[in-house]
Write an enzyme that holds these catalytic residues in place. Structure first.
Site, mmCIF file in Angstrom:
data_model
loop_
_atom_site.group_PDB
_atom_site.id
_atom_site.type_symbol
_atom_site.label_atom_id
_atom_site.label_comp_id
_atom_site.label_asym_id
_atom_site.label_seq_id
_atom_site.Cartn_x
_atom_site.Cartn_y
_atom_site.Cartn_z
ATOM 1 N N HIS A 54 43.022 2.657 6.787
ATOM 2 C CA HIS A 54 42.037 3.352 7.604
ATOM 3 C C HIS A 54 40.911 3.866 6.709
ATOM 4 O O HIS A 54 41.090 4.029 5.505
ATOM 5 C CB HIS A 54 42.690 4.494 8.396
ATOM 6 C CG HIS A 54 43.409 5.505 7.552
ATOM 7 N ND1 HIS A 54 44.629 5.262 6.955
ATOM 8 C CD2 HIS A 54 43.086 6.778 7.207
ATOM 9 C CE1 HIS A 54 45.015 6.334 6.270
ATOM 10 N NE2 HIS A 54 44.096 7.264 6.406
ATOM 11 N N LYS A 93 39.939 16.769 13.497
ATOM 12 C CA LYS A 93 39.350 17.948 12.850
ATOM 13 C C LYS A 93 37.890 18.193 13.258
ATOM 14 O O LYS A 93 37.342 19.253 13.002
ATOM 15 C CB LYS A 93 39.419 17.801 11.324
ATOM 16 C CG LYS A 93 40.822 17.989 10.751
ATOM 17 C CD LYS A 93 40.848 17.887 9.238
ATOM 18 C CE LYS A 93 40.821 16.464 8.734
ATOM 19 N NZ LYS A 93 41.965 15.626 9.110
ATOM 20 N N HIS A 99 37.730 6.780 6.403
ATOM 21 C CA HIS A 99 37.152 8.037 6.883
ATOM 22 C C HIS A 99 35.628 7.928 6.897
ATOM 23 O O HIS A 99 35.045 7.360 5.975
ATOM 24 C CB HIS A 99 37.571 9.201 5.977
ATOM 25 C CG HIS A 99 39.062 9.351 5.866
ATOM 26 N ND1 HIS A 99 39.766 10.262 6.600
ATOM 27 C CD2 HIS A 99 39.984 8.670 5.144
ATOM 28 C CE1 HIS A 99 41.042 10.150 6.317
ATOM 29 N NE2 HIS A 99 41.207 9.190 5.431
ATOM 30 N N SER A 138 47.382 9.595 3.614
ATOM 31 C CA SER A 138 48.457 10.406 4.210
ATOM 32 C C SER A 138 49.387 9.553 5.078
ATOM 33 O O SER A 138 50.500 9.969 5.373
ATOM 34 C CB SER A 138 47.889 11.593 4.980
ATOM 35 O OG SER A 138 46.915 11.173 5.881
#
Lengths: 300, 300
Positions: A237, A167, A239, A232
């Site tokens: 993980h 993104k 961010h 998701s």
């Protein structure tokens, strides 16, 4: 002086602030009146489309220009709308049911997930998920895909890869968005984290902001490191976004957990914090877990 | 068929979604082509002001209409911009330095506040704040101001008032925003919360969503109840917003704490959680605490 004259008499000096997302500008200037010269701030915000305009949408377009980056079913245009104000248009054709679903808002529900609910409903759901759904993650970690996009790689059970999120445009630092994906396959979500993972978490905390600062010039105290819950995909993980990217996806409380808080909870509060805490989740009705919850809630 | 004809051939069926904040609409329709009738999705987003347009701002205004709600130094207008697209304009005149500061972005810093930092820097700062800064809060709680705006009032040390936040228009349920202000004056922020406050916290948790559901028709699982840290004033209060109001001010992790998490932390994790936890803060350079931190950091 009538009020419209007051506006017409505004003399621009400089721009105080602007928000391209909401199409708003804050301008500093002055207005001269009989009583003297007054400092003035002008705030202008473009208005939304009115619902009645939408039915005849394409009839109001003028001077349509096609962008060159059109790709397969995606077509991009710029166009004027009735007058001279530009707008950006994306046309998806042919669109599938999946596209329609993607752009249709789904009802979401706030759910408090107790440890019992996690063990009875969520954990079995995660374990039944076909691993091929996260094969793309393994490919990145193993270096068989997107290896040219990885900007930092550390090895071993406490290792991870760091790469720009899809993104992010890679240029706008206020929207900086990177992703840390860990090597170990044993942590599916924050629910699996315990004292044994402190070296892994601390290694991310120590190395990633330092690296981002050196590589992108964004200082460590301008970064937000966080985990989604529910994530998701179920491979641990983290961010990494710029603080100013306040509308990064699902960065709100109830959907995210700050890495610093996770470390503090495990290190100073309780080693098994994430096994005994009740965690909030905001779940869309299309999410597999929502369906599992609806099916199984009588069983609880 | 050239691409611009593809766009001209779009036939509107219905609106899938729209976002008034970003001035974006998602439209469902179809395009007829030789190969058949294709489903199409059209996404239109108004573009931002271009920086070069801002200097001559008022020269480009057409058909300015004054709104009746002008108040003292605030003047509101609608106007067209070059063509027929509307924009909403606020003019503040005469504007003060305080107005200019309010609309100028300030650098912000992510700070991890340890219990030691709280005790050495933040607590003294709060205790030195003149109480008159929160006199307006006491007036609401005591019923001497804004009493007609209070929608729910409960009494005693575990009591609180509930009233609409000034930012909410009272109509758009997706942007529902209410405020809970507690009666007790002994809780300045979440740092002061402990086991003894569970009845107060639980009373808010039990009564507010039920009331909101009955009064405004928004179901309890569509609400987010949270506290800011640092708060903008040091008298304990809880924000209540619709889940869909994803860009409510400072609702991001690192700035807010979910009421459910606060209750769970105190009830099931540790009664003194908020005295022993390291809490994140995002502090603007204009905030008094930032100045206090800069002055005192050598002392730590």
């Amino acid at each position: 002086m009538v009020e419209t004259d007051l506006l017409k008499g505004f003399n621009y000096e400089r721009t105080l602030n602007e928000d391209p997302r909401t199409k708003t500008v804050w301008l500093l200037g002055h207005v001269s009146r009989k009583t003297g010269r007054d400092v003035a701030i002008l705030i202008a915000e473009k208005t939304h489309f009115s619902p009645t305009e939408l039915a005849g949408f394409v009839d109001r377009l003028r001077n349509v220009r096609t962008q060159v980056e059109g790709n397969d079913i995606y077509h991009w245009f710029f166009s004027e709308w009735d007058g001279e104000t530009d707008m950006k248009i994306t046309l998806i054709v042919p669109a599938t049911e999946t596209h329609i679903a993607k752009y249709t808002p789904q009802p979401v529900h706030y759910v408090l997930e107790t440890p019992d609910m996690y063990n009875a409903l969520v954990k079995p759901f995660i374990e039944l998920e076909p691993l091929k759904r996260i094969q793309w993650v393994y490919n990145i970690v193993d270096g068989t895909a997107e290896s040219e996009r990885v900007v930092l790689r550390t090895s071993g059970e406490e290792g991870f890869v760091l790469l720009p999120d899809m993104k992010w445009d890679g240029v706008t630092m206020d929207h900086l968005y990177l992703l840390v994906i860990v090597n170990t396959r044993t942590v599916r979500s924050i629910r699996d984290l315990g004292s044994g993972h402190l070296p892994l978490l601390q290694s991310i905390r120590d190395r990633v902001p330092a690296f981002v600062s050196e590589r992108y010039g964004v200082s460590p105290d301008e970064l937000r490191l966080f985990c989604h819950y529910q994530p998701s995909y179920y491979h641990f993980h983290v961010h990494v976004t710029h603080l100013k990217y306040a509308d990064a996806p699902r960065v709100m409380i109830g959907q995210s957990h700050l890495l610093d808080t996770i470390i503090d909870n495990i290190k100073h509060i309780r080693g098994d914090y994430y096994q005994v805490a009740t965690l909030p989740s905001i779940i869309g009705e299309k999410h597999g877990i929502w369906k599992a919850m609806q099916k199984s809630k009588d069983a609880l």
